[in-house]
Design a protein around this motif. Structure first.
Motif, mmCIF file in Angstrom:
data_model
loop_
_atom_site.group_PDB
_atom_site.id
_atom_site.type_symbol
_atom_site.label_atom_id
_atom_site.label_comp_id
_atom_site.label_asym_id
_atom_site.label_seq_id
_atom_site.Cartn_x
_atom_site.Cartn_y
_atom_site.Cartn_z
ATOM 1 N N SER A 101 -19.752 28.172 93.132
ATOM 2 C CA SER A 101 -19.981 28.226 91.691
ATOM 3 C C SER A 101 -18.664 28.064 90.930
ATOM 4 C CB SER A 101 -20.619 29.560 91.309
ATOM 5 O OG SER A 101 -21.893 29.666 91.905
ATOM 6 N N LEU A 102 -18.778 27.534 89.725
ATOM 7 C CA LEU A 102 -17.607 27.341 88.876
ATOM 8 C C LEU A 102 -16.903 28.668 88.637
ATOM 9 C CD1 LEU A 102 -16.024 25.301 87.086
ATOM 10 C CD2 LEU A 102 -17.481 26.026 85.187
ATOM 11 N N GLY A 103 -15.587 28.672 88.833
ATOM 12 C CA GLY A 103 -14.799 29.859 88.573
ATOM 13 C C GLY A 103 -14.660 30.777 89.756
ATOM 14 N N ALA A 104 -15.041 30.326 90.958
ATOM 15 C CA ALA A 104 -14.854 31.140 92.157
ATOM 16 C C ALA A 104 -13.383 31.541 92.264
ATOM 17 C CB ALA A 104 -15.279 30.356 93.397
ATOM 18 N N GLN A 105 -13.169 32.792 92.538
ATOM 19 C CA GLN A 105 -11.803 33.319 92.519
ATOM 20 C C GLN A 105 -11.081 32.936 93.805
ATOM 21 O OE1 GLN A 105 -10.603 34.855 89.694
ATOM 22 N NE2 GLN A 105 -12.572 34.160 88.902
ATOM 23 N N ARG A 106 -10.463 31.788 93.807
ATOM 24 C CA ARG A 106 -9.727 31.312 94.974
ATOM 25 C C ARG A 106 -8.353 30.845 94.542
ATOM 26 N NH1 ARG A 106 -13.375 27.878 99.172
ATOM 27 N NH2 ARG A 106 -15.171 29.268 99.284
ATOM 28 N N GLN A 107 -7.417 30.970 95.431
ATOM 29 C CA GLN A 107 -6.088 30.440 95.165
ATOM 30 C C GLN A 107 -6.102 28.933 95.381
ATOM 31 O OE1 GLN A 107 -3.198 32.557 97.546
ATOM 32 N NE2 GLN A 107 -2.938 34.113 95.948
#
Length: 481
Positions: A101-107
């Protein structure tokens, strides 16, 4: 010549290519490959998040992701919604990597903005708006235009749009790529050829491709009178420098004979500082008409004074047949009577206002226009003359609808007297018989190149001396047929 296309014109070019037999999926593959190659040319292999919207811009993003994955890059897609167009669905179906999903918290190291293209008409909201506000521009590669930016105006919708270090667009630039503030949001702009063929538009990038084939180079038989006679109208004794700057600009750009026409009280000041530029006193309209009788072009306005005399001098010059460059005070003096100015002009004349002067003679037009191109075109039609609207995104417009946008503007030109030199450059080209629209375009381009080439510390007095190097570069160009 490189045209600039509106969103509708670009859509028509896409549709024409598809109607001629190139499937939309093929165009999408070419577009995505161009973006992926631009990324690979500028970055080492790194983590890439591709943000994909539901439309064809998102479809381009799926192609980018697939290409980068094939080359061994760690890449994933962040989708704001499922693909909604047939071509985007086909591109998404070929993507075999991870989708979150858009905005997944990944580096991530790079973000490809494939959310929305230039045709977006509603502001970003939700997660897309949050990302636009928070992702550093140095990480962002935008497809077509940064999401949230109007392709036709260069304005961020509701002041929220991505800022990109690199924008890859296709076929031709759009207004958002050349007008501020959009130009600043786009960063470096790469225009990729995806095989759409030729496209005709009345709006162009201002580059030598537009006018170099008409540049007035002297023939072997040339003499000073054949190379054009330019006059510059001076102000009173305390305001003479602007006229000299304009005169030196005209002389450097090739006018064969340049004369400053001066009030008698300013004669000594000019005489102490002029050499190759000639000098002649005049007092009153009859004397000006006589002195201007043989002129091919005239510059009036730089430090001329916001006076009844300046107004009368312009009307006098308008009856001589010389092509006019109307600048500064000669614009402002008509603030309350702009129709009197327009009635005196013809299509060979050039107005060179900065935004404040533009407002004085075209009140409300800039504020109420969607962008500067429309404002300049409307002004040119209203005035019946060429209008050069100054700024970091200078626009040159003709009464017939032709317009060009300068792409080489330089912040170093933001210094007193710079515009006076520009007026002289245009006047010098007019004096040599160059078409007025092309002379205004050429003058603006040469002026900006000179400023950019000098850089920090530039003052207006430097500019005329920088022109010969730019002319030498132009003269060395291969002929444009």
């Amino acid at each position: 010549m490189s045209n600039i296309l509106t969103v509708a014109e670009m859509g028509a070019a896409d549709a024409a290519a598809i109607a001629a037999g190139t499937p939309g999926t093929v165009l999408m593959e070419r577009a995505g490959l161009a973006v992926a190659e631009a990324i690979r040319e500028r970055h080492r292999r790194c983590r890439v998040a591709v943000l994909c919207g539901p439309g064809n811009n998102g479809g381009d993003g799926y192609v980018v992701a697939r290409r980068l994955k094939r080359w061994g890059w760690p890449v994933w897609v962040e989708a704001s919604a499922p693909p909604a167009t047939p071509d985007a669905k086909a591109a998404a179906a070929r993507w075999r990597g991870e989708t979150v999903s858009l905005g997944a918290q990944r580096q991530t190291d790079l973000v490809v903005d494939a959310l929305y293209g230039a045709g977006l008409s509603r502001p970003l909201d939700g997660e897309a708006a949050r990302l636009a506000r928070t992702i550093p521009r140095e990480q962002v590669i935008a497809i077509d235009t940064p999401s949230g930016l109007s392709g036709d105006t260069g304005q961020p919708l509701k002041d929220v749009a991505f800022r990109a270090a690199l924008t890859v667009t296709f076929h031709r630039r759009k207004p958002a790529h050349v007008l501020q503030p959009g130009r600043g949001y786009c960063g470096e702009v790469v225009v990729a050829d995806i095989g759409l063929g030729d496209t005709v538009s009345a709006l162009s990038e201002n580059s030598p491709d537009l006018w170099a084939h008409r540049f007035p180079w002297p023939s072997i038989e040339a003499h000073k009178h054949a190379r054009g006679r330019l006059i510059v109208i001076s102000g009173e004794a305390a305001s003479t420098g602007a006229a000299r700057l304009a005169a030196r600009g005209g002389l450097r750009v090739g006018a064969g004979l340049v004369t400053v026409l001066s009030p008698p009280g300013a004669l000594a000041e000019h005489a102490a500082q002029l050499e190759a530029v000639m000098l002649k006193a005049f007092e009153g309209e009859a004397a000006l008409a006589e002195a201007a009788e043989a002129a091919d072009a005239a510059v009036i306005g730089p430090a001329a004074g916001v006076t009844a005399a300046t107004r009368a001098n312009l009307i006098t010059l308008a009856h001589t047949g010389a092509a006019l460059v109307v600048d500064a005070d000669a614009l402002t003096v008509f603030k309350d009577r702009p129709d009197d100015l327009f009635a005196a002009l013809d299509r060979d004349d050039v107005l060179t206002p900065h935004p404040g002067e533009f407002e004085r003679i075209f009140p409300g037009l800039l504020k109420n226009s969607p962008e500067r191109i429309t404002a300049a075109r409307t002004a040119a039609k209203r005035a019946g003359a060429i209008v050069l609207l100054k700024g970091p995104d200078t626009v040159i417009a003709a009464p017939d609808g032709r317009a060009a946008v300068n792409l080489n503007g330089s912040p170093w030109l933001a210094t007193a007297g710079s515009g006076d030199v520009l007026a002289g450059l245009i006047g010098g080209l007019l004096a040599q018989g160059m078409d007025s629209f092309e002379a205004a375009c050429a003058g603006a381009w040469i002026h900006a190149e000179a400023g950019a080439g000098f850089g920090p510390g530039l003052i207006a007095e430097d500019l005329p001396g920088l022109v010969p190097a730019r002319l030498a570069d132009l003269h060395g160009r291969p002929p444009i047929r």
